[in-house]
Design an enzyme around this catalytic site. Structure first.
Site, mmCIF file in Angstrom:
data_model
loop_
_atom_site.group_PDB
_atom_site.id
_atom_site.type_symbol
_atom_site.label_atom_id
_atom_site.label_comp_id
_atom_site.label_asym_id
_atom_site.label_seq_id
_atom_site.Cartn_x
_atom_site.Cartn_y
_atom_site.Cartn_z
ATOM 1 N N ASP A 91 37.155 41.830 35.648
ATOM 2 C CA ASP A 91 37.704 42.695 34.602
ATOM 3 C C ASP A 91 39.074 43.244 34.968
ATOM 4 O OD1 ASP A 91 36.383 44.195 36.607
ATOM 5 O OD2 ASP A 91 36.137 45.923 35.291
ATOM 6 N N HIS A 92 39.578 42.873 36.146
ATOM 7 C CA HIS A 92 40.937 43.260 36.549
ATOM 8 C C HIS A 92 41.822 42.042 36.784
ATOM 9 C CE1 HIS A 92 39.950 47.594 37.410
ATOM 10 N NE2 HIS A 92 38.747 47.061 37.359
#
Length: 370
Positions: free
Chosen positions: A66-67
């Site tokens: 998610d990064h």
């Protein structure tokens, strides 16, 4: 010089209809510096007023999807929309992040036969063993550099921890010093500090006239901090003819974490104008947050207080917390409660607390001279 911070994604774990995955852009002097690049970041950029072609530096806090999942696609889309000038070659995009990032990006681009019209370089930070539980460290076989560069890849640096400062010096130029520091999470995670150099004060022109110094090259030398010698033999020092300096601004962005490691974070973030800190879950869920390597509002507030930050911006919210404009009466989880908890923890201080929302832009004005 204007400076602002725009949030493109403020949710954790995955992009949703309400929040994008983690990504934010620091904009200054026409450049855009991207911090994290979760899935869907390129779409968020298209919805914003930012120009993806202006991205010159990318900082990845850790290797959770998610990064990170949005980075290969973003680079490809930027390339497709660029028309490089034969006279002026395209700027190299410098990408900073943990060990393994170089191989991830190289394999993703090579397996998809993705060609770029601009060069890029990946600079990897060497983590320490105490940044995560033992199972969070990638094996050397996974992160090993294959040595087969992508066609547009330039060799990057491997950056070790500077023991004296307990930080990683990523870049330093005439305008900024950028450092990384260690955080504890389920995998090695880092925070970033962007420190603008102080601006020299204005010249005391009336005093210079009294000294018989006319506008010209000597003014520039004094402004640059050099002493000059007059025809009379008198030496004029900059401190005598310059007003007080304008303090440089400092922006600090912390990746996912449940605690800081060492003295580096507090030193790098001391007196930050803006401190961006995750608050994945509310204080009632502190045990769960810590078990998963995350923080709550009061934990973020404690960091802001320890750093003497001027403002605290909370982000990386669980997708259970909808943006304030979409919260309905009767909904159990209210994102405004996260701000209230941080404000309560900072009661009696001057630290301002705000909640990040997708497409929120925070201007960062120059401070007054000391």
């Amino acid at each position: 010089m204007t400076m602002d911070l725009t949030f493109l994604g403020t949710g954790s774990a995955y992009p949703s209809p309400h929040r994008g995955a983690s990504a934010m852009v620091l904009r200054t002097e026409g450049e855009c510096w991207l911090f994290d690049c979760g899935e869907g970041t390129q779409t968020q950029l298209m919805k914003s007023q930012l120009r993806s072609s202006r991205i010159t530096n990318v900082f990845i806090s850790h290797l959770h999807g998610d990064h990170l999942f949005g980075l290969p696609g973003l680079l490809c889309t930027v390339s497709l929309n660029l028309n490089p000038s034969p006279v002026q070659p395209p700027t190299c995009v410098n990408i900073y992040g943990p060990r393994g990032l170089r191989q991830f990006l190289r394999v993703a681009l090579q397996l998809t036969s993705s060609q770029l019209v601009f060069p890029y370089a990946v600079h990897e930070l060497e983590s320490t063993t105490d940044q995560c539980p033992p199972e969070g460290h990638l094996s050397p076989e996974v992160t090993a550099d294959s040595g087969c560069l992508h066609s547009q890849e330039l060799p990057g640096r491997t950056i070790a921890l500077d023991v004296s400062s307990d930080c990683y010096v990523l870049l330093e130029d005439k305008r900024f010093v950028v450092k990384a520091f260690r955080l504890f999470h389920r995998v090695p995670s880092f925070g970033f500090s962007v420190q603008e150099h102080d601006r020299p004060g204005r010249l005391k022109t009336e005093l210079l006239k009294e000294l018989g110094l006319k506008p010209g090259p000597l003014y520039g030398r004094l402004k640059a901090g050099e002493s000059v010698t007059l025809e009379t033999g008198q030496v004029v020092n900059p401190i005598e003819v310059l007003e007080k300096a304008t303090p440089g601004r400092k922006v600090c962005v912390l990746g996912d974490c449940s605690s800081l490691l060492g003295e580096g974070p507090l030193g790098a973030c001391h007196r930050a104008d803006v401190l961006v800190h995750e608050a994945t879950l509310s204080d009632e869920h502190r045990d769960k947050a810590v078990d998963h390597g995350h923080s709550t509002p009061s934990m973020a507030a404690a960091v802001a207080l320890a750093c003497s930050a001027r403002s605290l911006v909370l982000y990386h919210f669980s997708q259970r917390y909808k943006p304030a404009g979409q919260h309905k009466e009767g909904d159990e989880d209210d994102v405004s409660e996260l701000r209230r908890q941080a404000e309560e923890a900072l009661q009696g201080t001057d630290i301002k607390v705000s909640l990040a929302e997708d497409f929120l832009t925070i201007p960062i004005p120059l401070a007054r001279p000391h």
